[in-house]
Enzyme design. Structure first.
Site, short mmCIF file in Angstrom:
data_model
loop_
_atom_site.label_atom_id
_atom_site.label_comp_id
_atom_site.label_asym_id
_atom_site.label_seq_id
_atom_site.Cartn_x
_atom_site.Cartn_y
_atom_site.Cartn_z
CG MET A 1 -1.89 -1.22 1.18
SD MET A 1 -3.47 -0.94 1.98
CE MET A 1 -2.96 -0.63 3.65
CG LEU B 1 7.34 1.53 -0.92
CD1 LEU B 1 8.10 1.38 -2.23
CD2 LEU B 1 6.47 0.30 -0.67
CG HIS C 1 7.13 -1.98 2.02
ND1 HIS C 1 6.91 -0.84 2.76
CD2 HIS C 1 5.93 -2.62 1.95
CE1 HIS C 1 5.64 -0.79 3.12
NE2 HIS C 1 5.03 -1.85 2.65
CD GLN D 1 -5.94 -3.65 2.91
OE1 GLN D 1 -5.81 -4.08 1.77
NE2 GLN D 1 -4.99 -3.81 3.82
N GLY E 1 4.92 -10.06 4.54
CA GLY E 1 5.67 -9.94 5.79
C GLY E 1 4.99 -10.67 6.93
CB SER F 1 3.97 -0.65 10.69
OG SER F 1 2.71 -0.11 10.37
O1 PAF Z 1 -0.01 -5.72 3.72
C1 PAF Z 1 -0.44 -4.83 2.96
O2 PAF Z 1 0.22 -3.82 2.71
C2 PAF Z 1 -1.82 -4.97 2.36
O3 PAF Z 1 -2.71 -5.57 3.24
C3 PAF Z 1 -1.83 -5.69 0.99
C4 PAF Z 1 -1.36 -7.14 1.13
C5 PAF Z 1 -0.93 -4.95 0.03
C6 PAF Z 1 -3.24 -5.72 0.42
O4 PAF Z 1 -3.74 -4.43 0.21
#
Ligand code: PAF
Length: 276
Positions: free
Chosen positions: A30, A33, A37, A60, A144, A182
């Site tokens: 998302m 970064l 990541h 989500q 992750g 995060s």
């Molecule tokens: O972990 C994340 O960043 C998100 O939940 C994902 C897997 C990219 C789905 O939107």
């Protein structure tokens, strides 16, 4: 780095890679970064041509959650990805989720842990990941372990639907203080981060207690809750379960996982540790 925004173009790009018998390694994100990541991408690069996606997925986020204020910085993200020599960034527009009538749900797992506090979250995650898999058609996809329940659900989805993608877990990257990386850590200021660093330290102390012979899940989770409250955290859950997230044990066993979610100054943090 090639930036693809259109679904049809991404599909064509992937088909061409397949025709050239290249393996596709996929890292869905998302954005905003961070080093977590970077580790996912470095792992992915060892397996094939790497595609990274950036999409802040509205499906989500629940009502009242942080969709609007979720950190976004596409220019910096592009720079990080170019520096890592990522060949393709897939950066879809919101049409990837608009008008969706079909959703992926795992009713059993969605009732547990995170699902108790974020009832529609995993439906949103599984649905977007399935959509991305259908577009990118990866051979390998990387997730992750900080979001352990997410990893477990996506792995189960891939098994349940016989997807041709291998789901690969990647270890949590931590800041020097121990806080799991995060994108939401940007919500904490310096003092907040210092206090939040106690979260992982408490998990480490608990895993030491397990090593020294304390096997009662009730006592171990009780210890975690007491220590978290002492630090001023609000506790959403603390649980010990097997790695498939199937059962609560009265006795913790080697290879079990201790998972917890807390809230601190309005910021929600999750973390986990394997017991061994
Ligand atoms: O972990 C994340 O960043 C998100 O939940 C994902 C897997 C990219 C789905 O939107």
């Amino acid at each position: 780095m090639k930036i693809i925004t259109e679904i049809a173009e991404m599909k064509e790009f992937s088909h061409n890679l397949k025709k050239a018998e290249k393996k596709i390694s996929f890292v869905p994100t998302m954005g905003k970064l961070h080093d977590g990541h970077v580790k996912l991408i470095e792992s992915a690069k060892r397996y094939g041509e790497t595609v990274v996606s950036i999409f802040v997925n509205p499906l989500q986020f629940g009502q009242g959650e942080d969709f609007d204020k979720y950190p976004r910085d596409i220019k910096i993200d592009e720079k990080i990805l170019s520096d890592l020599a990522v060949p393709v960034l897939f950066y879809p527009a919101s049409d990837i989720v608009e008008n969706t009538d079909t959703f992926i749900v795992n009713p059993e797992y969605s009732k547990k842990l995170e699902g108790l506090f974020r009832p529609s979250h995993f439906q949103g995650v599984l649905t977007i990941v399935m959509k991305l898999f259908c577009i990118v058609e990866p051979d390998f996809a990387f997730f992750g372990l900080k979001d352990y329940q997410q990893f477990a659900l996506i792995k189960k989805m891939a098994e349940d639907f016989f997807l041709n993608v291998k789901i690969i877990p990647v270890e949590t990257v931590r800041e020097e203080s121990g806080i799991a990386m995060s994108s939401r850590n940007t919500y904490l200021d310096g003092a907040g981060k210092e206090t939040a660093s106690a979260f992982y330290k408490i998990l480490l102390t608990t895993s030491d207690l397990f090593k020294k012979g304390e096997k009662s899940a009730e006592k171990l989770t009780g210890f975690v809750i007491k220590e978290l409250i002492k630090k001023g955290f609000k506790v959403d859950y603390v649980e010990i379960t097997d790695s498939a997230l199937n059962r609560k044990y009265s006795d913790a066993e080697n290879g079990d996982i201790l998972l917890a979610a807390i809230r601190y100054k309005g910021v929600r943090l999750i973390d986990n540790i394997f017991l061994s």
